[in-house]
Design an enzyme around this catalytic site. Structure first.
Site, mmCIF file in Angstrom:
data_model
loop_
_atom_site.group_PDB
_atom_site.id
_atom_site.type_symbol
_atom_site.label_atom_id
_atom_site.label_comp_id
_atom_site.label_asym_id
_atom_site.label_seq_id
_atom_site.Cartn_x
_atom_site.Cartn_y
_atom_site.Cartn_z
ATOM 1 N N SER A 188 46.962 48.940 44.202
ATOM 2 C CA SER A 188 47.490 48.893 45.566
ATOM 3 C C SER A 188 48.759 49.725 45.623
ATOM 4 O O SER A 188 49.450 49.891 44.602
ATOM 5 C CB SER A 188 47.826 47.446 45.930
ATOM 6 O OG SER A 188 48.608 47.406 47.105
ATOM 7 N N TYR A 214 53.102 40.342 42.760
ATOM 8 C CA TYR A 214 51.919 41.144 43.128
ATOM 9 C C TYR A 214 52.112 42.596 42.682
ATOM 10 O O TYR A 214 51.217 43.180 42.061
ATOM 11 C CB TYR A 214 51.703 41.070 44.641
ATOM 12 C CG TYR A 214 50.468 41.817 45.130
ATOM 13 C CD1 TYR A 214 49.189 41.474 44.682
ATOM 14 C CD2 TYR A 214 50.576 42.859 46.053
ATOM 15 C CE1 TYR A 214 48.062 42.155 45.140
ATOM 16 C CE2 TYR A 214 49.448 43.528 46.516
ATOM 17 C CZ TYR A 214 48.196 43.177 46.064
ATOM 18 O OH TYR A 214 47.077 43.842 46.517
HETATM 19 N N1 LIG Z 1 42.915 44.412 51.723
HETATM 20 C C1 LIG Z 1 43.904 45.243 51.522
HETATM 21 O O1 LIG Z 1 44.603 45.655 52.469
HETATM 22 C C2 LIG Z 1 44.215 45.726 50.128
HETATM 23 C C3 LIG Z 1 45.254 46.667 49.966
HETATM 24 C C4 LIG Z 1 45.553 47.098 48.685
HETATM 25 C C5 LIG Z 1 44.842 46.621 47.605
HETATM 26 N N2 LIG Z 1 43.850 45.705 47.781
HETATM 27 C C6 LIG Z 1 43.140 45.212 46.584
HETATM 28 O O2 LIG Z 1 41.754 45.187 46.843
HETATM 29 C C7 LIG Z 1 41.124 44.187 46.034
HETATM 30 C C8 LIG Z 1 40.152 43.397 46.890
HETATM 31 O O3 LIG Z 1 40.892 42.697 47.854
HETATM 32 P P1 LIG Z 1 40.316 42.285 49.281
HETATM 33 O O4 LIG Z 1 41.190 42.893 50.284
HETATM 34 O O5 LIG Z 1 38.866 42.513 49.333
HETATM 35 O O6 LIG Z 1 40.674 40.717 49.252
HETATM 36 P P2 LIG Z 1 39.732 39.419 49.396
HETATM 37 O O7 LIG Z 1 38.850 39.542 50.572
HETATM 38 O O8 LIG Z 1 40.662 38.269 49.301
HETATM 39 O O9 LIG Z 1 38.849 39.515 48.105
HETATM 40 C C9 LIG Z 1 39.393 39.262 46.841
HETATM 41 C C10 LIG Z 1 38.337 38.660 45.978
HETATM 42 O O10 LIG Z 1 38.922 38.324 44.723
HETATM 43 C C11 LIG Z 1 38.417 37.056 44.362
HETATM 44 N N3 LIG Z 1 39.276 36.334 43.433
HETATM 45 C C12 LIG Z 1 40.530 35.874 43.639
HETATM 46 N N4 LIG Z 1 40.941 35.196 42.556
HETATM 47 C C13 LIG Z 1 39.917 35.210 41.668
HETATM 48 C C14 LIG Z 1 39.710 34.668 40.376
HETATM 49 N N5 LIG Z 1 40.652 33.911 39.766
HETATM 50 N N6 LIG Z 1 38.541 34.902 39.760
HETATM 51 C C15 LIG Z 1 37.582 35.625 40.346
HETATM 52 N N7 LIG Z 1 37.701 36.149 41.569
HETATM 53 C C16 LIG Z 1 38.857 35.936 42.219
HETATM 54 C C17 LIG Z 1 38.308 36.291 45.672
HETATM 55 O O11 LIG Z 1 37.446 35.211 45.499
HETATM 56 P P3 LIG Z 1 37.503 33.946 46.478
HETATM 57 O O12 LIG Z 1 36.738 34.388 47.686
HETATM 58 O O13 LIG Z 1 36.842 32.891 45.682
HETATM 59 O O14 LIG Z 1 38.943 33.684 46.767
HETATM 60 C C18 LIG Z 1 37.746 37.374 46.570
HETATM 61 O O15 LIG Z 1 36.348 37.454 46.474
HETATM 62 C C19 LIG Z 1 42.252 43.370 45.418
HETATM 63 O O16 LIG Z 1 42.406 43.735 44.067
HETATM 64 C C20 LIG Z 1 43.479 43.783 46.215
HETATM 65 O O17 LIG Z 1 44.673 43.683 45.468
HETATM 66 C C21 LIG Z 1 43.516 45.264 49.023
#
Ligand SMILES: NC(=O)c1ccc[n+]([C@@H]2O[C@H](COP(=O)([O-])OP(=O)(O)OC[C@H]3O[C@@H](n4cnc5c(N)ncnc54)[C@H](OP(=O)(O)O)[C@@H]3O)[C@@H](O)[C@H]2O)c1
Length: 317
Positions: free
Chosen positions: A164, A190
């Site tokens: 990120s 984070y």
């Molecule tokens: N969205 C943004 O704006 C953004 C920006 C920069 C970077 N990112 C990165 O993109 C990636 C995906 O994020 P997202 O936006 O898609 O968020 P999200 O919708 O919250 O998805 C994150 C996923 O990670 C899973 N997770 C969390 N803790 C876990 C654990 N202990 N073991 C296994 N799985 C776990 C969650 O599972 P549960 O559903 O069970 O909680 C969820 O499926 C992340 O690495 C994040 O840092 C996102």
């Protein structure tokens, strides 16, 4: 000066655009956190291009539902769900033990952001334990499967490390990774974990290039997902202004999955490793006062080697 890797794609490109005309038949891919957010879009695009995709999820029922949804929308019958809790090293070990055969691509996508202070039973800070240690152990556990795929297929196996722009906010504080001496601060935790995701790509490239494994990191963009569960819009805004960033250009989840999919499967980046991408292109150095580009602390080879050693020692303890 090195030339940055570029592609014809941009912030508006979707994951499906990236894979147009790409046939992934025969490829075996794991997407962590594949039941939600960017992960489910990443998995769907890879499955639509013909790959066998395993969603590695902590909620198996949600994973099975997501797999069924992807099967319905893509007609792929090769989408599976398997249990994985990245915060639990025993669960990671079980996942690795259950994996059979070669693995072409591992997408380390799961993560949590700006969570209130939580710790694993070992006392590890939860964001670092999940975002970095969990994926570090998973990738190392699957290294043999990745190397096996690289031996048997032309091209390289790949690991994709979803980081990120938040990584700009902190290097690895080696003296106090787990906030035992300093007050806990959710964004610093984070940021530190997301720097670790980039450093992992740097050091894994050094260690695994000879095995035919390419490892890259990326910023997916700003996408409204479950990731923001711990923060209000106001707080997000405050945080962004404090770090000098402009208001985000929100992407759709399909656009948010594009850079992950590019690094996972596009022939355009074959042979590329150890780099940090955003908006489907390699990012240049961060310019102070902006939220774009990569920080020197995230590409620092000495920090990358040190983090690898610290991670091995911590996991062995
Ligand atoms: N969205 C943004 O704006 C953004 C920006 C920069 C970077 N990112 C990165 O993109 C990636 C995906 O994020 P997202 O936006 O898609 O968020 P999200 O919708 O919250 O998805 C994150 C996923 O990670 C899973 N997770 C969390 N803790 C876990 C654990 N202990 N073991 C296994 N799985 C776990 C969650 O599972 P549960 O559903 O069970 O909680 C969820 O499926 C992340 O690495 C994040 O840092 C996102």
């Amino acid at each position: 000066m090195t030339t940055l890797v570029t592609t014809p794609f941009s912030a508006q490109t979707t994951a499906a655009d990236v894979l147009a005309g790409v046939d992934l038949t025969g490829q075996r891919i794991i997407v962590t956190g594949g039941a939600a957010g960017i992960g489910i879009e990443t998995a769907a695009a890879l499955a639509a291009a013909g790959a066998e995709v395993t969603l590695a999820v902590r909620n198996l029922q949600a994973g099975q539902q997501a797999a069924a949804q992807i099967t319905e929308t893509t007609s792929s019958k090769q989408v599976f769900a398997a249990p994985l809790d990245l915060a639990d090293q025993g669960s990671v070990a079980d996942f690795v033990a259950a994996w059979d055969g070669p693995l072409d691509v591992l997408v380390n996508n799961a993560g949590l952001m700006a969570a209130p202070e939580m710790r694993t039973p070992q006392g590890w800070e939860m964001q670092f334990a999940t975002n970095h240690f969990g994926h570090f152990a998973l990738a190392n556990g699957l290294h043999r499967a990745l190397a096996a795929a690289a031996r048997h297929a032309p091209g390289q196996s790949r690991v994709v490390s979803v980081s990120s722009s938040a990584h700009l906010g902190s290097s690895i504080v080696f003296d106090d990774i787990h906030f035992r001496q300093r007050p806990y601060e959710p964004w610093s935790a984070y940021a530190q974990s997301k720097t670790a995701n980039v450093l992992f790509a740097v050091e894994a490239t050094k260690r695994w290039a000879a095995d035919g494994i390419a490892v890259n990191a990326l910023m997916p963009g700003a996408i409204r997902t479950g990731l923001q569960r711990y923060v209000s819009d106001d707080e997000l805004d405050r945080m962004r202004k404090a770090s000098g960033g402009a208001a985000p250009n929100w992407k759709t989840p399909q656009q948010g999955a594009a850079t992950s999919v590019l690094l996972a499967a596009s022939p355009l980046v074959e042979g590329v490793s150890g780099k940090y991408f955003e908006d489907c292109n390699e990012a240049g150095p961060n310019q102070p006062g902006t939220r774009r580009g990569v920080a020197p602390h995230a590409l620092d080879p000495e920090a990358a080697a040190r983090l690898w050693d610290v991670s091995e020692q911590t996991l062995a303890s």
